[in-house]
Scaffold this motif. Structure first.
Motif, PDB file in Angstrom:
ATOM      1  N   UNK A  35       0.838  -1.184   0.000  1.00 19.93           N
ATOM      2  CA  UNK A  35       0.000   0.000   0.000  1.00 19.93           C
ATOM      3  C   UNK A  35       0.878   1.239   0.000  1.00 19.93           C
ATOM      4  N   UNK A  36       0.348   2.303  -0.548  1.00 20.95           N
ATOM      5  CA  UNK A  36       1.055   3.574  -0.548  1.00 20.95           C
ATOM      6  C   UNK A  36       0.403   4.470   0.493  1.00 20.95           C
ATOM      7  N   UNK A  42      -1.069   1.808  -5.201  1.00 17.40           N
ATOM      8  CA  UNK A  42      -0.201   0.705  -4.782  1.00 17.40           C
ATOM      9  C   UNK A  42       1.216   0.906  -5.288  1.00 17.40           C
ATOM     10  N   UNK A  43       2.127   0.266  -4.591  1.00 19.21           N
ATOM     11  CA  UNK A  43       3.506   0.162  -5.047  1.00 19.21           C
ATOM     12  C   UNK A  43       3.670  -1.234  -5.631  1.00 19.21           C
ATOM     13  N   UNK A  44       4.072  -1.308  -6.900  1.00 19.53           N
ATOM     14  CA  UNK A  44       4.347  -2.608  -7.496  1.00 19.53           C
ATOM     15  C   UNK A  44       5.812  -2.917  -7.226  1.00 19.53           C
ATOM     16  N   UNK A  45       6.048  -3.879  -6.346  1.00 20.46           N
ATOM     17  CA  UNK A  45       7.420  -4.150  -5.930  1.00 20.46           C
ATOM     18  C   UNK A  45       8.150  -5.024  -6.956  1.00 20.46           C
ATOM     19  N   UNK A  46       9.457  -5.122  -6.793  1.00 22.51           N
ATOM     20  CA  UNK A  46      10.294  -5.779  -7.807  1.00 22.51           C
ATOM     21  C   UNK A  46       9.834  -7.202  -8.128  1.00 22.51           C
ATOM     22  N   UNK A  47       9.409  -7.970  -7.113  1.00 24.65           N
ATOM     23  CA  UNK A  47       9.012  -9.364  -7.367  1.00 24.65           C
ATOM     24  C   UNK A  47       7.802  -9.462  -8.299  1.00 24.65           C
ATOM     25  N   UNK A  49       6.969  -6.691 -10.394  1.00 26.17           N
ATOM     26  CA  UNK A  49       7.287  -5.947 -11.608  1.00 26.17           C
ATOM     27  C   UNK A  49       8.011  -6.833 -12.619  1.00 26.17           C
ATOM     28  N   UNK A  53       7.229  -7.435 -16.507  1.00 27.68           N
ATOM     29  CA  UNK A  53       8.204  -7.369 -17.601  1.00 27.68           C
ATOM     30  C   UNK A  53       8.127  -8.605 -18.502  1.00 27.68           C
ATOM     31  N   UNK A 160      -1.027  -0.205 -14.070  1.00 23.39           N
ATOM     32  CA  UNK A 160      -0.313  -0.209 -15.342  1.00 23.39           C
ATOM     33  C   UNK A 160      -1.060  -1.108 -16.313  1.00 23.39           C
ATOM     34  N   UNK A 290      11.264 -14.444 -13.244  1.00 23.19           N
ATOM     35  CA  UNK A 290      12.578 -13.882 -13.586  1.00 23.19           C
ATOM     36  C   UNK A 290      13.668 -14.855 -13.143  1.00 23.19           C
TER      37      UNK A 290
END
Lengths: 478, 478
Positions: A35-36, A42-47, A49, A53, A160, A290
């Motif tokens: 949460x922001x 929201x924050x889309x975290x690296x895992x 994102x 990709x 997104x 990934x």
């Protein structure tokens, strides 16, 4: 410390006991999203994102082959553009966020979708039949000022997506490609994300605001709710008329072109969590991961030797982009839990005894199956096992989805199925009155109507009892 | 028709006669970008967006190797976050666009840069030295409510960029990586885009609002103006203090970490146009080009045979992603102009006589050199020629840049150089008073100070005549 950490980090509810809480915990604890401080964002975290990709990579390849080119249009849309296509304006205005400090007089919307800003340009770019088909896609952020409760990935004020916007000379071409993009979405869901989908046409009341018709891929989640996972709209000529898009045909006359638009969003990651995740956390299908494997050296004796071997294996498995977890101060058990939580598809354990036996141990994330593999077959076995995981995840998800869809004959059965947290497949007259009734009585919407419909339907509508015209899926929905 | 079209589509001014008009024409006519109906905003068209994708691909590979992970943070930033780091707030507030309809009370900014929204999360995510270094990057849109005139790619209210944001235990690590990212930017500019750059440190008055220091890569454009092409900021501990980011060190004590941030934007595409473009239009360096060659069949007699051969060549050159221009109704000459305008690095002509001679004709976009190549050497020769084009573009650009930088000793020489549309290299005392003087008198800013400075500077400041301390570049700037 080990035990405390485990309790703190792990998922504390079971998926089949409290699905909603389980979902939120997996998303946050697997570091997929957060949460922001800004309400609804929201924050889309690296895992997560990195999964996005993979989706981009997969879809870009497919749509570029069809002839689609990526571009980028402005975030801001003048209010007057919105009003040009009346159905569209009606559908989106309630959710629009506006910019406060424009000196230009006219209000600027933050794009809730880009038909209007793009078609304004199209009207200047398109002159002749030689300019068609025009196929443009953009990957961007979208803002819809939702007032309902935030659900990470599923309902947030910003997300997104990609939105493709094509223009054609004829309705036939437009129909054909509208379906083609939908099929690419089906492939994306099934092949990359191991998510089975229902592919079909939306009802009149559920279609996109301003479209002639909308095709969709829909998922049924483990709680029996429907999730719209991708849409492809044949927009007809409405937007072209509203924005003055015309072309000079080969016949030397002016014509109005046909248009479609189509999109998938980060919502797909929410589906991934709901469908594949388990009581230990996230499960990422290998093709969407990934890092397809994690190597955990079992450091209990001759650590130097084990670490050396782990590094060799790490290099050997370069193409799987494996993680080597050589962090100090954590037990192997703690690491197992950590990577299971995060959903890495395959775990590779290497201990002193494995080195003696010239083997490694593979543990599958999907079913926890453990197997020893000889060093010489390492790369092939990893590849083979990842394929098995991908396949098993899809098959399991397909079985699950099928088990969550009840075929019902009447309103009573319909009601019971919904109460049992199922989606519903039913014969329907196609009249929106019946849709309204189930919406009001059971908070249920139509998902879509399969593209291949039986020819001579003899059954009656589940709701009004009159002659049925289509088979349709219904469910509570996200 | 052919001739009319040519006049209509081609660039109507010379690069060295009206650089500004030439630039706008190239950008629009090569379909790189277009103005939007929304004042100050641009549309990044497919021909430019594909270059942006090459930049993304190149940089992602490099930064992922360092350990950076991509993520996505919200577009909206609460006003209170802005105010937490006072220098930062002062620097950005004038350019911020705000959301009108928030019911939450606090105003929301549309991100002009994401330090504050990201570090708010960092303060919750970072607990221990084990969480460091934390390296996160995002590719996103940025909004700065510019009031100056719009220049496509160079000054627009919205643009695309990447912003990396890392956190370290020590200043040493932070210094080291702040430089490392800058060097990746230098490599990106030189290797991918064939753009030479000046690599150095910004002056105190030109550094990022809130940074300890800023490193930059700068270009000097053909009109002698400087263009900041990438920055890497060591943020010190200021933001960490403002946002309460702390970590438990190995020593069991609480520490304040060090941070950096670094970014490049779609402005790079503007540099590409200005530096490599010529009187016929855009020139894309081969490595940055989605389509590295275009095949134009010369249809003057046995068209079927020529088209067949063109298709064979098209397939053979698959790895170069060539375009086969078999459009009907256009002459070869019209097609040559069209692809030259768009900047495709290499043209391949195939006519009936070429087929007889078992050859094809290559024409380089950089210098219009024409050569015949035997069919059997096709792929190697295309590859070799593309390498030569890439190399020549860089060397030519380097020579051009060097010729646009005058070494000056005093204010008079400084003035003359600027009047002659040159950038300037000068010994400087380092005092911001002298910077203010040249800013006021000549509208010139300092670009940066080379990282390798001579040890015992004996020269005097070009401006105040006192002892000089550094060599610095100055120029009018975009």
């Amino acid at each position: 410390m080990n035990k405390d950490k485990k309790i703190e980090l792990g998922i504390t509810v079971k998926k089949d006991q409290d699905f909603s809480e389980w979902y939120t915990q997996v998303v946050q604890k697997a570091e997929l999203a957060d949460y922001s401080t800004v309400k609804g964002c929201m924050i889309i975290r690296a895992n997560a994102y990195s999964i996005w990709e993979k989706i981009q990579e997969y879809l870009n390849k497919k749509i570029k082959k069809i002839g689609v080119k990526n571009a980028y249009f402005p975030l801001f849309i003048p209010e007057s553009f919105f009003k040009k296509e009346s159905e569209h304006a009606k559908g989106f205005t309630p959710e629009v966020a506006w910019i406060a400090n424009t000196e230009e007089g006219e209000r600027l919307a933050i794009r809730p979708t880009s038909e209007t800003i793009m078609y304004d340009s199209y009207s200047r770019w398109i002159r002749s039949h030689r300019d068609l088909p025009l196929r443009i896609n953009q990957w961007c952020n979208i803002v819809r000022w939702e007032t309902k409760a935030t659900r990470l990935f599923l309902r947030t004020r910003e997300f997104l997506w990609q939105e493709g916007h094509c223009v054609y000379e004829t309705k036939e071409e437009c129909d054909k490609e509208t379906l083609e993009y939908l099929k690419e979405y089906k492939n994306l869901c099934e092949e990359l994300l191991a998510l089975p989908v229902l592919i079909g046409k939306k009802s009149e009341s559920e279609k996109f605001a301003g479209a002639l018709y909308t095709l969709s891929v829909e998922g049924v989640m483990p709680d029996g709710k429907g999730l719209q996972m991708g849409t492809s709209h044949n927009l007809g000529q409405g937007f072209a008329k509203a924005f003055g898009i015309r072309f000079l045909g080969e016949d030397g006359k002016e014509h109005i072109p046909w248009q479609n638009s189509w999109g998938v969003s980060t919502r797909l990651i929410g589906a991934l969590v709901m469908v594949h995740g388990d009581d230990k956390g996230m499960v990422i299908p290998p093709r969407a991961a990934e890092n397809k494997a994690v190597i955990v050296p079992i450091l209990t004796g001759d650590n130097e030797k084990v670490l050396k071997r782990a590094k060799e294996v790490f290099r050997e498995l370069g193409k799987f982009n494996a993680i080597l977890d050589d962090r100090e101060g954590y037990t192997p058990g703690w690491k197992f839990n950590d990577w299971e939580l995060k959903g890495i598809p395959l775990r590779i354990e290497i201990g002193p005894r494995d080195i003696e036996k010239k083997q490694i141990v593979l543990v599958r994330r999907d079913n926890y199956e453990k197997m020893s593999v000889k060093d010489k077959n390492l790369s092939e076995e990893v590849e083979r096992t990842l394929d098995l995981i991908q396949e098993n995840l899809f098959n399991r998800a397909k079985k699950l989805m099928d088990s969550k869809i009840a075929s019902v004959k009447n309103k009573n059965e319909f009601k019971k199925a919904i109460e049992n947290k199922m989606a519903v497949k039913a014969y329907w007259c196609g009249n929106s009155e019946c849709e309204k009734i189930v919406k009001n009585e059971f908070s249920v919407k139509s998902l879509n109507m399969p593209l291949d419909q039986p020819k001579n339907i003899k059954e009656n509508c589940f709701c009004c009892g009159k002659k049925a015209n289509v088979i349709c899926y219904f469910a509570k929905s996200y």
